[in-house]
Write a protein that holds these residues in place. Sequence first.
Motif, short mmCIF file in Angstrom:
data_model
loop_
_atom_site.label_atom_id
_atom_site.label_comp_id
_atom_site.label_asym_id
_atom_site.label_seq_id
_atom_site.Cartn_x
_atom_site.Cartn_y
_atom_site.Cartn_z
N UNK A 1 -50.03 -8.66 -15.15
CA UNK A 1 -49.95 -7.32 -15.74
C UNK A 1 -50.05 -6.23 -14.68
N UNK A 2 -49.36 -5.14 -14.93
CA UNK A 2 -49.52 -3.99 -14.03
C UNK A 2 -50.97 -3.51 -14.06
N UNK A 3 -51.31 -2.68 -13.08
CA UNK A 3 -52.69 -2.22 -12.96
C UNK A 3 -52.75 -0.70 -13.10
N UNK A 4 -53.88 -0.22 -13.60
CA UNK A 4 -54.14 1.20 -13.81
C UNK A 4 -55.29 1.64 -12.93
N UNK A 5 -55.13 2.79 -12.26
CA UNK A 5 -56.20 3.32 -11.41
C UNK A 5 -57.21 4.09 -12.26
N UNK A 6 -58.46 3.71 -12.16
CA UNK A 6 -59.54 4.42 -12.85
C UNK A 6 -60.60 4.80 -11.85
N UNK A 7 -61.27 5.92 -12.10
CA UNK A 7 -62.25 6.44 -11.16
C UNK A 7 -63.55 6.77 -11.89
N UNK A 8 -64.62 6.79 -11.12
CA UNK A 8 -65.91 7.26 -11.62
C UNK A 8 -66.31 8.49 -10.82
N UNK A 9 -66.72 9.53 -11.56
CA UNK A 9 -67.08 10.78 -10.90
C UNK A 9 -68.54 10.77 -10.44
N UNK A 10 -68.83 11.60 -9.49
CA UNK A 10 -70.20 11.70 -8.98
C UNK A 10 -71.02 12.71 -9.76
N UNK A 11 -70.44 13.31 -10.80
CA UNK A 11 -71.14 14.28 -11.64
C UNK A 11 -70.61 14.12 -13.07
N UNK A 12 -71.24 14.79 -14.01
CA UNK A 12 -70.80 14.72 -15.40
C UNK A 12 -71.06 13.35 -16.00
N UNK A 13 -70.16 12.86 -16.86
CA UNK A 13 -70.34 11.53 -17.47
C UNK A 13 -70.03 10.42 -16.47
N UNK B 1 -66.36 14.37 -5.07
CA UNK B 1 -66.17 14.39 -6.52
C UNK B 1 -66.18 13.00 -7.12
N UNK B 2 -65.72 12.03 -6.37
CA UNK B 2 -65.63 10.66 -6.88
C UNK B 2 -66.62 9.75 -6.19
N UNK B 3 -67.19 8.83 -6.99
CA UNK B 3 -68.10 7.83 -6.45
C UNK B 3 -67.42 6.48 -6.29
N UNK B 4 -66.35 6.23 -7.07
CA UNK B 4 -65.71 4.93 -7.06
C UNK B 4 -64.29 5.04 -7.62
N UNK B 5 -63.39 4.20 -7.16
CA UNK B 5 -62.02 4.12 -7.67
C UNK B 5 -61.55 2.68 -7.56
N UNK B 6 -60.93 2.17 -8.64
CA UNK B 6 -60.50 0.77 -8.65
C UNK B 6 -59.22 0.61 -9.46
#
Length: 253
Positions: free
Chosen positions: A132-144, A217-222
């Motif tokens: 399957x193709x992949x989707x980029x998702x990120x986690x922010x260092x602030x907010x939710x 702004x971002x803590x993680x991206x995968x």
Amino acid sequence: MAGRKLLTAVDGSVLRVADLPAGTDWVPLGTLDGVPAWAAEPAGAQDLPGRWQGWTALAAETPEPLATLAGRALAVVTWRRTHRWCGACRAELTDVPGECARRCPDCDLYVPLRLSPAVLVAITRPTPAGRPDELLLVRHSYGPTGLWALVAGFVEAGETLEAAVHREVAEEVGLTLAGLAYFGSQPWALSGPNVLLTGFTATVADPDAEPVVDGRELAEARWFPLDRLPAELPPAYSISRWLVDATVTAARR
């Protein structure tokens, strides 16, 4: 309204004009199903019966079109409270009839209610046949910070929406895009109702490229396979989730 919170009836429905004190200064919002809608910020509002909720909590449980109307109420009333005086000559502004705007009677400065344009993008990358193709998702260092979300950001002066997408992606995860396409828009964001949020889809230009987070702004991206996305996604009522769900649906066709 009181400050940044909105009042609804105990069952979550919209209050009627008769439910609030006589003499309340009402602000027109337009119509809802053909019925005129109004907003107000009466004195002693916190003592009124009902449910007081912040924007995020209210939007999470309020169906459309009530959520959009609530966002407009919060935006309009807050703007009126914070734009009483002319920023050029300090005179008191007056309402422009028939518009959500004010004008200075002394220097003629025109002050409309402005929204902050922002963009977000669902970025995919192709994988070898049979996977399957992949989707980029990120986690922010602030907010939710617990949510896996899409790359997003505000549009800067002199930018097109498309240019803002390319810049935000380059700044936040160090990637370049191909096939950028418009998806849709939403007149509010999870961060607040004063945002016009425009969504896009795109593919990464280099399928072998890995995201490098900005560390601010971002803590993680995968990259996540479209058939194994994490459970901690944006709520179902948001355009961010609509983009994720639409990407998954398109991959299944």
